[in-house]
Motif scaffolding. Structure first.
Motif, PDB file in Angstrom:
ATOM      1  N   GLU A  46     104.454  20.835  -0.616  1.00 30.59           N
ATOM      2  CA  GLU A  46     104.251  19.716  -1.534  1.00 30.59           C
ATOM      3  C   GLU A  46     103.888  18.456  -0.788  1.00 30.59           C
ATOM      4  OE1 GLU A  46     106.990  18.642  -4.603  1.00 30.59           O
ATOM      5  OE2 GLU A  46     107.474  20.752  -4.974  1.00 30.59           O
ATOM      6  N   CYS A  47     103.054  17.657  -1.405  1.00 29.18           N
ATOM      7  CA  CYS A  47     102.687  16.364  -0.825  1.00 29.18           C
ATOM      8  C   CYS A  47     103.840  15.376  -1.100  1.00 29.18           C
ATOM      9  CB  CYS A  47     101.409  15.874  -1.477  1.00 29.18           C
ATOM     10  SG  CYS A  47     100.833  14.318  -0.781  1.00 29.18           S
ATOM     11  N   PRO A  48     104.101  14.483  -0.171  1.00 29.61           N
ATOM     12  CA  PRO A  48     105.162  13.487  -0.402  1.00 29.61           C
ATOM     13  C   PRO A  48     104.920  12.642  -1.651  1.00 29.61           C
ATOM     14  CG  PRO A  48     104.314  13.334   1.856  1.00 29.61           C
ATOM     15  CD  PRO A  48     103.470  14.328   1.139  1.00 29.61           C
ATOM     16  N   CYS A  49     103.677  12.582  -2.140  1.00 26.53           N
ATOM     17  CA  CYS A  49     103.414  11.763  -3.329  1.00 26.53           C
ATOM     18  C   CYS A  49     103.963  12.434  -4.581  1.00 26.53           C
ATOM     19  CB  CYS A  49     101.919  11.497  -3.486  1.00 26.53           C
ATOM     20  SG  CYS A  49     100.977  12.897  -4.111  1.00 26.53           S
ATOM     21  N   GLY A  50     104.295  13.729  -4.490  1.00 29.05           N
ATOM     22  CA  GLY A  50     104.868  14.429  -5.638  1.00 29.05           C
ATOM     23  C   GLY A  50     103.838  15.145  -6.486  1.00 29.05           C
TER      24      GLY A  50
ATOM     25  N   ASN B 262      92.026  12.185  -1.224  1.00 34.84           N
ATOM     26  CA  ASN B 262      93.360  12.116  -0.629  1.00 34.84           C
ATOM     27  C   ASN B 262      94.190  11.048  -1.344  1.00 34.84           C
ATOM     28  OD1 ASN B 262      91.482  10.392   1.315  1.00 34.84           O
ATOM     29  ND2 ASN B 262      93.525   9.528   1.463  1.00 34.84           N
ATOM     30  N   CYS B 263      95.501  11.198  -1.281  1.00 32.82           N
ATOM     31  CA  CYS B 263      96.367  10.158  -1.807  1.00 32.82           C
ATOM     32  C   CYS B 263      96.720   9.230  -0.653  1.00 32.82           C
ATOM     33  CB  CYS B 263      97.608  10.756  -2.458  1.00 32.82           C
ATOM     34  SG  CYS B 263      98.708  11.565  -1.275  1.00 32.82           S
ATOM     35  N   ARG B 264      97.565   8.235  -0.897  1.00 31.48           N
ATOM     36  CA  ARG B 264      97.791   7.266   0.171  1.00 31.48           C
ATOM     37  C   ARG B 264      98.679   7.792   1.301  1.00 31.48           C
ATOM     38  NH1 ARG B 264      99.436   1.956  -1.331  1.00 31.48           N
ATOM     39  NH2 ARG B 264      97.693   2.107  -2.764  1.00 31.48           N
TER      40      ARG B 264
ATOM     41  N   MET C 270      93.174  16.261   0.933  1.00 34.40           N
ATOM     42  CA  MET C 270      92.605  15.852  -0.353  1.00 34.40           C
ATOM     43  C   MET C 270      93.175  16.705  -1.484  1.00 34.40           C
ATOM     44  SD  MET C 270      88.609  15.227   0.696  1.00 34.40           S
ATOM     45  CE  MET C 270      88.395  16.687   1.702  1.00 34.40           C
ATOM     46  N   HIS C 271      93.712  16.055  -2.506  1.00 32.47           N
ATOM     47  CA  HIS C 271      94.148  16.779  -3.705  1.00 32.47           C
ATOM     48  C   HIS C 271      92.905  17.200  -4.482  1.00 32.47           C
ATOM     49  CE1 HIS C 271      98.461  15.877  -3.500  1.00 32.47           C
ATOM     50  NE2 HIS C 271      98.136  14.680  -3.064  1.00 32.47           N
ATOM     51  N   ILE C 272      92.918  18.436  -4.963  1.00 35.60           N
ATOM     52  CA  ILE C 272      91.765  18.963  -5.703  1.00 35.60           C
ATOM     53  C   ILE C 272      92.152  19.156  -7.169  1.00 35.60           C
ATOM     54  CG2 ILE C 272      90.228  20.971  -5.939  1.00 35.60           C
ATOM     55  CD1 ILE C 272      89.570  19.331  -3.486  1.00 35.60           C
TER      56      ILE C 272
HETATM   57 ZN   LIG Z   1      99.562  13.361  -2.271  1.00 34.67          ZN
END
Ligand SMILES: [Zn+2]
Length: 520
Positions: A403-407, A341-343, A348-350
């Motif tokens: 999309e994840c907020p982390c980009g 996972n990112c923060r 979890m990003h794969i």
């Molecule tokens: Zn993310």
């Protein structure tokens, strides 16, 4: 480059340094990114520029910058191209196993995926040609190639038992001189599975693990204390190889000897702890007991993916003063480190340039649409020693759409919710015990104990949920509220039976919670 994004990290870093020196990638500098307007928690202030909040922490630059490498895997007729502005910082638009909109339900949106069809096709072709267990199997099934989604979903699944049948070295898809190492999954329930690795496999795994550390905010100046075991199991050595690839200092403690762990944690001023959640909890408690909280320097915890509750998570976070990151992986597919996972903690990003991940209905094997729960099924894309096609993991999760907020465009899966063996089906709906737990968690007046009983009464399937309460509230009101909430969240109405605290059986081992009496 036709093999997807399987790249050589060192070459890329050299390339990037050259680019950086020549000032060509200044535009990608994180400080010029615009922060999302979302209200989600931001990373700590130290990683953000005060004048212009960036979109992602600066330390993620590594991954963003790698994406300036030109890609030749984009279908020319797909929307956008490799020069599409959106491709500058991350994945090019239209990058999917089968671009041009050929993907079906469950394969993710084109812009969500970075798996390349050529790597998928290449992996299958290499296997067909290989004189190993898999090659024979594919040839027997008259599989001659894999050029489309239709071809892909016709490929047979592989199960853990198939891998056991290949014991000891039947999975090897390359000549022995290319094998540099084996790992083995636990043999407690039968013949172990032996997984051979080539030098490239070992390196690919380290690259993926280094990425995990990057996502967890680690850098070359971190000191990574590794407590998972070393040996046949893939844990310790994976954590270590990733740390070394990152350039950080690995402290290879291995498991146990808590006193020494704490001594090294203090004396070495370890900044990252790698552990199982149960061991991290034990260490957190010891740190509290011995009053070491001010003497340790931990910042991040990278925790092996097992099912663990929010309460445990909170105690580890507070006890050690760290951010926590869940890592995913399994011995049959490299080992831990194929995702994290990112923060933002939104799943979890794969690393789908190394593995292609499907979510399938555990019963029918049909791919389910993104967002729906099912069983994770993994195809390796560039593995040489022991490639796997459509391996049924029995781990339950779902692809998180959007999309994840982390980009990052690496697709996300949810925290593993259990094993497909625990799932039951009623009125055509797949139900996992965790979903019921989530409903019950909304009611503080209920204990943590519950039982699900499925029966076939008067020609139809019925689900009864037994719950416990302390008697401060009318049983009927609680029953109605739980039934209503279950209906709205899971889609079916159970009969809820409320009993007094202590009535449901307790077990020191794993408590059996689901009783299927329909076919007895
Ligand atoms: Zn993310």
């Amino acid at each position: 480059m036709t093999g997807g994004l399987a790249y050589d990290l060192d070459a890329i870093m050299t390339y990037l340094r050259m680019q950086e020196e020549s000032g060509r990638i200044g535009a990608l500098s994180v400080s010029r990114r615009v922060a999302p307007s979302s209200s989600l928690a931001r990373p700590s202030a130290s990683t953000w520029s005060s004048s212009a909040p960036p979109r992602a922490p600066a330390r993620w630059d590594f991954r963003w910058k790698t994406c300036v490498m030109p890609s030749t895997s984009v279908c020319p007729s797909a929307s956008g191209s490799s020069t599409d502005t959106r491709s500058r910082g991350d994945r090019p638009v239209g990058y999917s196993p089968w671009p041009c909109g050929q993907q079906t339900e469950g394969y993710g949106n084109a812009d969500q995926r970075s798996t390349s069809s050529s790597s998928l096709t290449g992996q299958v072709e290499r296997l067909i040609a290989a004189d190993n267990f898999y090659g024979r199997r594919l040839r027997e099934a008259d599989i001659t190639g894999c050029d489309s989604v239709e071809d892909f979903v016709r490929l047979p699944f592989s199960q853990k038992q198939d891998l056991r049948d290949a014991y000891p070295l039947g999975l090897a898809a390359v000549p022995e001189e290319k094998i540099v190492r084996i790992h083995s999954s636990s043999g407690t329930t039968g013949t172990p599975v032996i997984v051979p690795y080539t030098a490239k496999d070992v390196d690919d795994w380290a690259i993926q693990f280094a990425r995990c550390y990057e996502f967890a905010g680690c850098t070359a100046t971190d000191r990574i204390q590794i407590t998972p075991g070393y040996g046949l199991w893939t844990a310790g050595i994976g954590f270590q190889a990733g740390a070394e690839k990152l350039g950080a200092m690995a402290i290879p403690m291995g498991p146990g000897n808590t006193e020494k762990q704490l001594q090294f944690m203090v004396d070495m001023q370890s900044t990252v702890l790698c552990a199982t959640s149960s061991y991290a909890l034990l260490l957190a408690e010891k740190v509290g007991e011995l009053g070491l909280r001010d003497k340790i320097a931990l910042k991040h915890g990278v925790i092996g993916s097992e099912r663990w509750g929010e309460k445990t998570r909170r105690r580890i976070k507070d006890g050690l003063g760290i951010d926590l990151f869940d890592i995913y992986g399994l011995t049959e597919v490299y080992g831990p480190g194929i995702g994290i996972n990112c923060r933002y903690e939104t799943g979890m990003h794969i690393w789908d340039d190394f593995v292609y991940l499907e979510i399938v209905d555990p019963e029918t094997g049909e791919p389910v649409p993104d967002g729906e729960w099912g069983e994770i099924c993994i195809t390796t894309l560039v593995k040489e020693g022991a490639p796997l096609i459509r391996f049924r993991t029995h781990d339950l999760s779902r692809i998180i759409p959007g999309e994840c907020p982390c980009g990052s465009r690496y697709p996300r899966i949810d925290t593993i919710s259990g094993r497909s063996d625990d799932m039951f089906k009623i009125h055509g709906v797949n139900v996992f015990p965790r979903q019921v737990e989530e409903v019950l968690a909304l009611f503080p007046q209920l204990s943590s104990e519950y039982q699900i009983r499925l029966s076939h009464l008067e020609g139809k399937d019925t689900m009864r949920i037994y719950v416990e309460t302390d008697g401060t509230q009318d049983f009927r009101d609680i029953a109605d509220a739980v039934a209503e909430e279950t209906k709205s969240r899971i889609g079916l109405t159970p009969l809820v039976k409320v009993v007094e605290l202590g009535v449901l059986p307790r077990s020191e081992k794993k408590t059996k919670r689901v009783f299927d009496e329909r076919y007895e």
